[in-house]
Design a protein around this motif. Sequence first.
Motif, PDB file in Angstrom:
ATOM      1  N   VAL A  98       0.715  -1.114  -0.004  1.00  0.00           N
ATOM      2  CA  VAL A  98      -0.098  -0.159   0.121  1.00  0.00           C
ATOM      3  C   VAL A  98       0.847   1.184   0.052  1.00  0.00           C
ATOM      4  N   THR A  99       1.955   1.008   0.888  1.00  0.00           N
ATOM      5  CA  THR A  99       2.873   2.254   0.825  1.00  0.00           C
ATOM      6  C   THR A  99       4.263   1.854   0.291  1.00  0.00           C
ATOM      7  N   PRO A 100       4.578   1.856  -0.769  1.00  0.00           N
ATOM      8  CA  PRO A 100       5.837   1.412  -1.229  1.00  0.00           C
ATOM      9  C   PRO A 100       6.940   2.004  -0.870  1.00  0.00           C
ATOM     10  N   GLN A 101       8.135   1.598  -0.730  1.00  0.00           N
ATOM     11  CA  GLN A 101       9.508   2.479  -0.292  1.00  0.00           C
ATOM     12  C   GLN A 101       9.834   2.766  -1.578  1.00  0.00           C
ATOM     13  N   MET A 102       9.473   2.602  -2.861  1.00  0.00           N
ATOM     14  CA  MET A 102       9.981   3.230  -4.082  1.00  0.00           C
ATOM     15  C   MET A 102      11.380   2.820  -4.244  1.00  0.00           C
ATOM     16  N   ILE A 103      11.591   1.454  -4.040  1.00  0.00           N
ATOM     17  CA  ILE A 103      12.772   0.743  -4.616  1.00  0.00           C
ATOM     18  C   ILE A 103      12.567  -0.569  -4.887  1.00  0.00           C
ATOM     19  N   MET A 104      12.783  -1.382  -5.925  1.00  0.00           N
ATOM     20  CA  MET A 104      12.434  -2.503  -6.377  1.00  0.00           C
ATOM     21  C   MET A 104      13.501  -3.168  -6.992  1.00  0.00           C
ATOM     22  N   ALA A 105      13.822  -4.542  -6.848  1.00  0.00           N
ATOM     23  CA  ALA A 105      14.649  -5.334  -7.954  1.00  0.00           C
ATOM     24  C   ALA A 105      13.986  -6.574  -8.417  1.00  0.00           C
ATOM     25  N   VAL A 106      14.070  -6.468  -9.720  1.00  0.00           N
ATOM     26  CA  VAL A 106      13.642  -7.912 -10.450  1.00  0.00           C
ATOM     27  C   VAL A 106      15.159  -8.749 -10.695  1.00  0.00           C
ATOM     28  N   VAL A 107      14.644  -9.907 -10.060  1.00  0.00           N
ATOM     29  CA  VAL A 107      15.897 -11.050  -9.917  1.00  0.00           C
ATOM     30  C   VAL A 107      15.524 -12.287 -10.722  1.00  0.00           C
ATOM     31  N   LYS A 108      16.452 -12.700 -11.291  1.00  0.00           N
ATOM     32  CA  LYS A 108      16.468 -14.077 -11.764  1.00  0.00           C
ATOM     33  C   LYS A 108      16.097 -15.191 -10.918  1.00  0.00           C
ATOM     34  N   MET A 109      15.250 -16.028 -10.989  1.00  0.00           N
ATOM     35  CA  MET A 109      15.171 -17.151 -10.023  1.00  0.00           C
ATOM     36  C   MET A 109      16.600 -18.035 -10.165  1.00  0.00           C
ATOM     37  N   PRO A 110      17.003 -18.356  -9.195  1.00  0.00           N
ATOM     38  CA  PRO A 110      18.350 -19.540  -9.036  1.00  0.00           C
ATOM     39  C   PRO A 110      17.804 -20.612  -9.398  1.00  0.00           C
ATOM     40  N   ASP A 111      18.827 -21.621 -10.089  1.00  0.00           N
ATOM     41  CA  ASP A 111      18.509 -22.888 -10.558  1.00  0.00           C
ATOM     42  C   ASP A 111      18.967 -23.907  -9.500  1.00  0.00           C
ATOM     43  N   TYR A 112      18.651 -24.403  -8.520  1.00  0.00           N
ATOM     44  CA  TYR A 112      19.112 -25.321  -7.456  1.00  0.00           C
ATOM     45  C   TYR A 112      19.260 -26.785  -7.950  1.00  0.00           C
ATOM     46  N   ASN A 113      20.155 -27.537  -7.622  1.00  0.00           N
ATOM     47  CA  ASN A 113      20.160 -29.038  -7.811  1.00  0.00           C
ATOM     48  C   ASN A 113      19.870 -29.469  -6.339  1.00  0.00           C
ATOM     49  N   VAL A 114      18.785 -30.306  -5.924  1.00  0.00           N
ATOM     50  CA  VAL A 114      18.622 -30.776  -4.787  1.00  0.00           C
ATOM     51  C   VAL A 114      19.925 -31.837  -4.314  1.00  0.00           C
TER      52      VAL A 114
END
Length: 256
Positions: free
Chosen positions: A82-98
């Motif tokens: 509702v009240t954004p801090q006006m900073i955002m990052a778009v991030v690539k999902m990591p590819d984990y191997n169990v």
Amino acid sequence: MLITSEKNDLIKDIKKLSEKKYRYEKKLFFVEGKNSVFEALKSSFEIKYVLVSEDCDIDLDVEKDRLIFVDKGIFKKISDTVTPQMIMAVVKMPDYNVNDLIKEDGLYIILDEVQDPGNLGTIIRSADAFNVDAVFTINNTVDVYNPKALRSTMGSIFHLPVVNDVPVDKLFEALKRNGVRVLSTNLKAEKYIYDCDISKNIALIFGNESRGVNKSLDIYVDGSFKIPMDGMAESLNVSVAASICLYESQRQRLIK
């Protein structure tokens, strides 16, 4: 670069990342707030973009072509708060191997059909605090990259591997192969938590908020324990229970 229109293609794509299906199509997610963005930038995660409001005066170590300035009104439209801090990052999902994550003497958390994103995020934050090696979710647990879950982690999502929706057989086979014991909480268990060695070489399962751990997992569980409670409450919130167990695991490691 300053974006002033919500019809901008990048803005439309980021807005769609609030939908689980679109997140996994693009293999991207977003985090909001100064703390989470800074933790993302310090991590090994691939940062696609950092978006800030047009009058942002935060010193950011970001490549120029990845730093996007956005009109405040537009920022509010893509924000999940509702009240954004006006900073955002778009991030690539990591590819984990169990198989690469599980090792002897490790400490792991398994979340079975946990539905509340706040609970999920809080457990990840506690797992980070108590040095858990990895968190695995199974049986349709709420998505790790749900915006509310990510906010609840307070940046801890970038500190340890969290693997979403792992096939049950694959996960428990890997744990067994490495000699990792699997324990779960159970209100009817005979042993208390402090009677069990949960210092290392252990995977702790925590289940659904109302039903607990699925009975179908009994074949994989090596034992169970309960948390002593003298009050009138029948049970604990799953994130509280997980945090208590992780504290006990840490206590046991410290006194050895």
